[in-house]
Design an enzyme around this catalytic site. Sequence first.
Site, short mmCIF file in Angstrom:
data_model
loop_
_atom_site.label_atom_id
_atom_site.label_comp_id
_atom_site.label_asym_id
_atom_site.label_seq_id
_atom_site.Cartn_x
_atom_site.Cartn_y
_atom_site.Cartn_z
N CYS A 74 -1.31 10.30 5.89
CA CYS A 74 -0.04 10.60 5.22
C CYS A 74 0.24 9.48 4.22
O CYS A 74 1.32 8.89 4.21
CB CYS A 74 1.09 10.78 6.22
SG CYS A 74 1.40 9.36 7.28
N ALA B 142 -3.27 11.91 18.28
CA ALA B 142 -2.53 13.17 18.24
C ALA B 142 -1.00 13.06 18.28
O ALA B 142 -0.32 14.00 17.89
CB ALA B 142 -2.98 14.06 19.40
#
Length: 474
Positions: free
Chosen positions: A227, A107
């Site tokens: 990403c 996270a």
Amino acid sequence: MTLPEAFTEQTRSLMGCELYDRLRAALAEEPPVSIRTNAAKLRGRVAGGEAVPWCGGGFYLAGRPAFTFDPLFHAGWYYVQEASSMFLDRVLRQYVTGATLMLDLCAAPGGKSTCALGALPPGSALVCNEPVRQRAAVLAENIQKWGRPEVMVTNNLPEDFARSGLAFDVVLCDVPCSGEGMFRKDVAAIGEWSPQGVARCAALQRQIVSLAWQCLRPGGLLIYSTCTFNARENEENVAWICSELGAELLPVCTDADWAISGSLSPAVTGPVYRFLPGLTRGEGLFMAAMRKGGDGEPCLAAPRRKGRREAKPGKAPQAAEWLLQPDGFDTFTVADSMVAVPKCIAPAYETAARRLRIIHAGVTLGTAKGRDIVPSQSLALSTGLRREAFPTVELTYSQAIAYLRREQIALPCGTPRGFVLATYGGAALGFAKNIGPRANNLYPQEWRIKSTHTPDDDARPQVIDTAWAPGTRT
């Protein structure tokens, strides 16, 4: 920008010459700047912002202000997050309709966790985890600034969760990746890239998802994201998750004007979502939503587990009075601190207290110190704070920056002695203790602004316009 030759060959082969040329040209441009507002706190509007179409609280800014010198940023009124990552809001709002227990397994620094807190239905709870201790501390800071109490921050490996006995309705695996989508924001990512690194990341990602899958209840939702641009970490891993774990790909409602790409690899023919600079207005992102087979009971409907608890219920009537709705919390004493945990997440908290490393949960009300209970920074920034419990002192801009540097500040004459809440523009910043001739600044040392620069009052960042909102000031 000089890109590795192997990356160029691999990416051009995947995308084709035209799309790759558009991507390469975009990587040489300045990245867009975007923020996501905190609906639970915001009492103003974004100054000159342009809406991010796939996230209701997201806005593009015309430039990049000095966020460090905006007290409202430190107060958790908004989070600086690149727009592509806000697509999580779209996925959750489409597929999560009832009270839900969610796990964000990787996270830090907290962008997707705070996004999830804004998108989950009322009554939901979130566990956000970060395996790296230093990054977990940053995650805990950002979660506390966001101020939502129905959240727990842990510092554990994925295998610890697989052994914990905890089950979740939704698991987000925003997995560590080769970072190709960060090339124009982080030049170091280019130098660190290699085909071997891509292969290592892809293998690690499968390992993480395999462990996460064990924590997901039957019928639960898995969200996989990276990403990076390559198919090995994206489409090929999604194909593996579907074939080896039995996941079902789910479509997400989008608009053609958003220019989000689908699969670029024959490995996957179902719905996946790829954000590419040059097409979409944001950084590189890949996301897929998947359903686990079966039909399990929602996790928040499960009864409390029986057994000894590491964190025992505490009796802190004074501290409990600092909350708006104390009956909605269970109170625990952990070491010398008093922690209030919303009842919706208390069963998960009790299990985690036995089997995981918790670094923050709910609202830390305060710490016992002699006869006093020193109120916590977590309480000051929480949406659960009952403000009437403390005298409030509104600071000027220069005073607010001094406070956030943890410098000594002068309080107005007539300020009551004891603990007072420092605010700016109506936003809570933290506590100070007024002892008469001076005030002790209680802002956390590790959170302080370290820069000595202070913008002139007329040059301060104006991200949020609070002038029109009743009860606030600029």
